[in-house]
Each structure stands twice: as structure tokens, then as C-alpha cells.
Design a protein around this motif. Sequence first.
Motif, PDB file in Angstrom:
ATOM      1  N   PHE A 191       2.149   4.529  -1.098  1.00 61.09           N
ATOM      2  CA  PHE A 191       1.089   4.213  -0.360  1.00 61.09           C
ATOM      3  C   PHE A 191       0.772   4.835   0.674  1.00 61.09           C
ATOM      4  O   PHE A 191       1.409   5.107   1.720  1.00 61.09           O
ATOM      5  CB  PHE A 191       1.360   2.857   0.167  1.00 61.09           C
ATOM      6  CG  PHE A 191      -0.012   2.086   0.607  1.00 61.09           C
ATOM      7  CD1 PHE A 191      -1.163   1.527  -0.287  1.00 61.09           C
ATOM      8  CD2 PHE A 191      -0.315   1.962   2.031  1.00 61.09           C
ATOM      9  CE1 PHE A 191      -2.233   0.958   0.283  1.00 61.09           C
ATOM     10  CE2 PHE A 191      -1.567   1.510   2.689  1.00 61.09           C
ATOM     11  CZ  PHE A 191      -2.352   0.999   1.716  1.00 61.09           C
ATOM     12  N   MET A 232      -3.170  -3.494  -3.289  1.00 54.44           N
ATOM     13  CA  MET A 232      -2.147  -2.664  -4.023  1.00 54.44           C
ATOM     14  C   MET A 232      -1.160  -3.744  -4.456  1.00 54.44           C
ATOM     15  O   MET A 232      -0.427  -3.433  -5.564  1.00 54.44           O
ATOM     16  CB  MET A 232      -1.755  -1.599  -3.127  1.00 54.44           C
ATOM     17  CG  MET A 232      -0.727  -0.909  -3.800  1.00 54.44           C
ATOM     18  SD  MET A 232       0.916  -1.484  -3.657  1.00 54.44           S
ATOM     19  CE  MET A 232       1.289  -1.171  -1.968  1.00 54.44           C
ATOM     20  N   GLU A 259      -0.761   5.337  -4.981  1.00 60.05           N
ATOM     21  CA  GLU A 259      -1.591   4.702  -4.223  1.00 60.05           C
ATOM     22  C   GLU A 259      -2.210   5.464  -3.036  1.00 60.05           C
ATOM     23  O   GLU A 259      -2.450   4.844  -1.987  1.00 60.05           O
ATOM     24  CB  GLU A 259      -1.028   3.543  -4.059  1.00 60.05           C
ATOM     25  CG  GLU A 259      -0.977   2.309  -5.295  1.00 60.05           C
ATOM     26  CD  GLU A 259      -2.225   2.030  -5.697  1.00 60.05           C
ATOM     27  OE1 GLU A 259      -3.130   2.264  -4.750  1.00 60.05           O
ATOM     28  OE2 GLU A 259      -2.319   1.377  -6.767  1.00 60.05           O
ATOM     29  N   ILE A 315       6.324   2.826  -5.770  1.00 62.64           N
ATOM     30  CA  ILE A 315       4.893   3.031  -5.156  1.00 62.64           C
ATOM     31  C   ILE A 315       4.635   3.699  -4.044  1.00 62.64           C
ATOM     32  O   ILE A 315       5.537   3.779  -3.066  1.00 62.64           O
ATOM     33  CB  ILE A 315       4.277   1.583  -5.097  1.00 62.64           C
ATOM     34  CG1 ILE A 315       4.304   0.650  -6.248  1.00 62.64           C
ATOM     35  CG2 ILE A 315       2.927   1.596  -4.331  1.00 62.64           C
ATOM     36  CD1 ILE A 315       3.880  -0.628  -6.286  1.00 62.64           C
TER      37      ILE A 315
END
Length: 216
Positions: A29, A81, A65, A27
Motif C-alpha cells: 500500500f 483495500m 496497491e 500487499i
Amino acid sequence: MPRILLIFLALSLSLFAQTTPPPRTIILFGDSITAGGALPQAERSLLWLTQIQQQSSGTLTLINEGKGGRPTHSLPEFDAMLSRHPKADALVIALGMNDSRDITPQCVPKAVANLKAMIEKARTTYGPALPILLVGPSNINKAALGPTKPIANEREARLRELNSAFEKLAAETKSQFVSLFGTVPDSSLLKDGVHPDAAGNTAIAKVLAPRLKALR
């Protein structure tokens, strides 16, 4: 096709499936530089994150993200998230560019506290051994900053301080760190002094690709 050959092919495919590990889910972010919102639609495929996933030959699944304008104090968005993605093999946090607009002495300690909270929340969700890569913000082209040009020197100084502070935080939290400061040439930051063009995204991809592939 002879039956014996069909059996051999089936066994070979089964063995290949067992020996080929599934892609690692990472992921990312970040802010608009992660989201790629500043790239024209025709160049979206050249976003650094997209380039890295394509180059990984199926070994990485990268979840974008990113969001334009996001500072480090976006902790509610970080919590949301985590709820959206119950599983992850690693996490990349690429923030700080928007924090650098704050040229007060509180800028850096607040950003560090926010990132530390994110790291703690992520490891509570995904496990204490979760690999995390902190990405220090990239450089700016001070001559192209437009309406924020009056604080160009101060903002650049904050970006350098944020990079140093994030590197220290990474060591303290047993995370990894890489800086993008100095990665993007000024010629790739002509639009607004902050957002890289396609060539700038390629420069970022060259730095981050090996780090994401090794993030474990």
C-alpha cells in the motif's frame, strides 16, 4: 512410455507439489513510487515492485496497491483495500513522501497516527500476527523539485523526521522498518526531484527485495 515410469513421474510430481510451499501474498500500500505512474510505459517492467516479484522465482505474489498523490491520511482507501483482499500473508506500507509537503509541526504526528490506525485495522482483518513492513520515504533531489523548490530544505527535513518517527512506530507496534532515504541517487531524480527513473527503481529493489523475501 512404460507404465511403471508413468507411475513414478506422477508420484514425483505429487511429492514436489506437497513439498513446495505456495507463494506468499504481500500487499503493498503506497503512493506513486509504488504505483510506478512516473515511469514511461516502455519501462513499466522496471518498476521496483515488478523487479522483486520476477526475482522471487514464484515464491512471492506482490499486490500493487499504489496510487499517485496518496498521503497517509487515506484511511478510507486503506479500508477499501482491506475489503478487496480478504487474505494476505504480509503487508507493506510505503507512504510519507506526499505528507512531507506539509512543513508544519503537525506533519509528523499526524502521519504517525494514520499509520498506527492502518496497522491496527490490518491486524484486525488479517490477524494479530500479521507481518508488517513500514517503508520510510526516499530522499529527494532538491535541485530538481520544480515548483516546490522553495520548500526544498523544509521538505527534506520532514522526510528525515518521518523516517525516524516511522522507525519508532515500527518498534512500538512490533512491525519491521526499512528506510529508503539515501537509496536513490540524485541522477535518478532529475524528472521532478521526487520520482525515480528506471535506475532508481533498481536501487530501491535492491534494498527491498531481501526484506520482502524475509517478511514473515
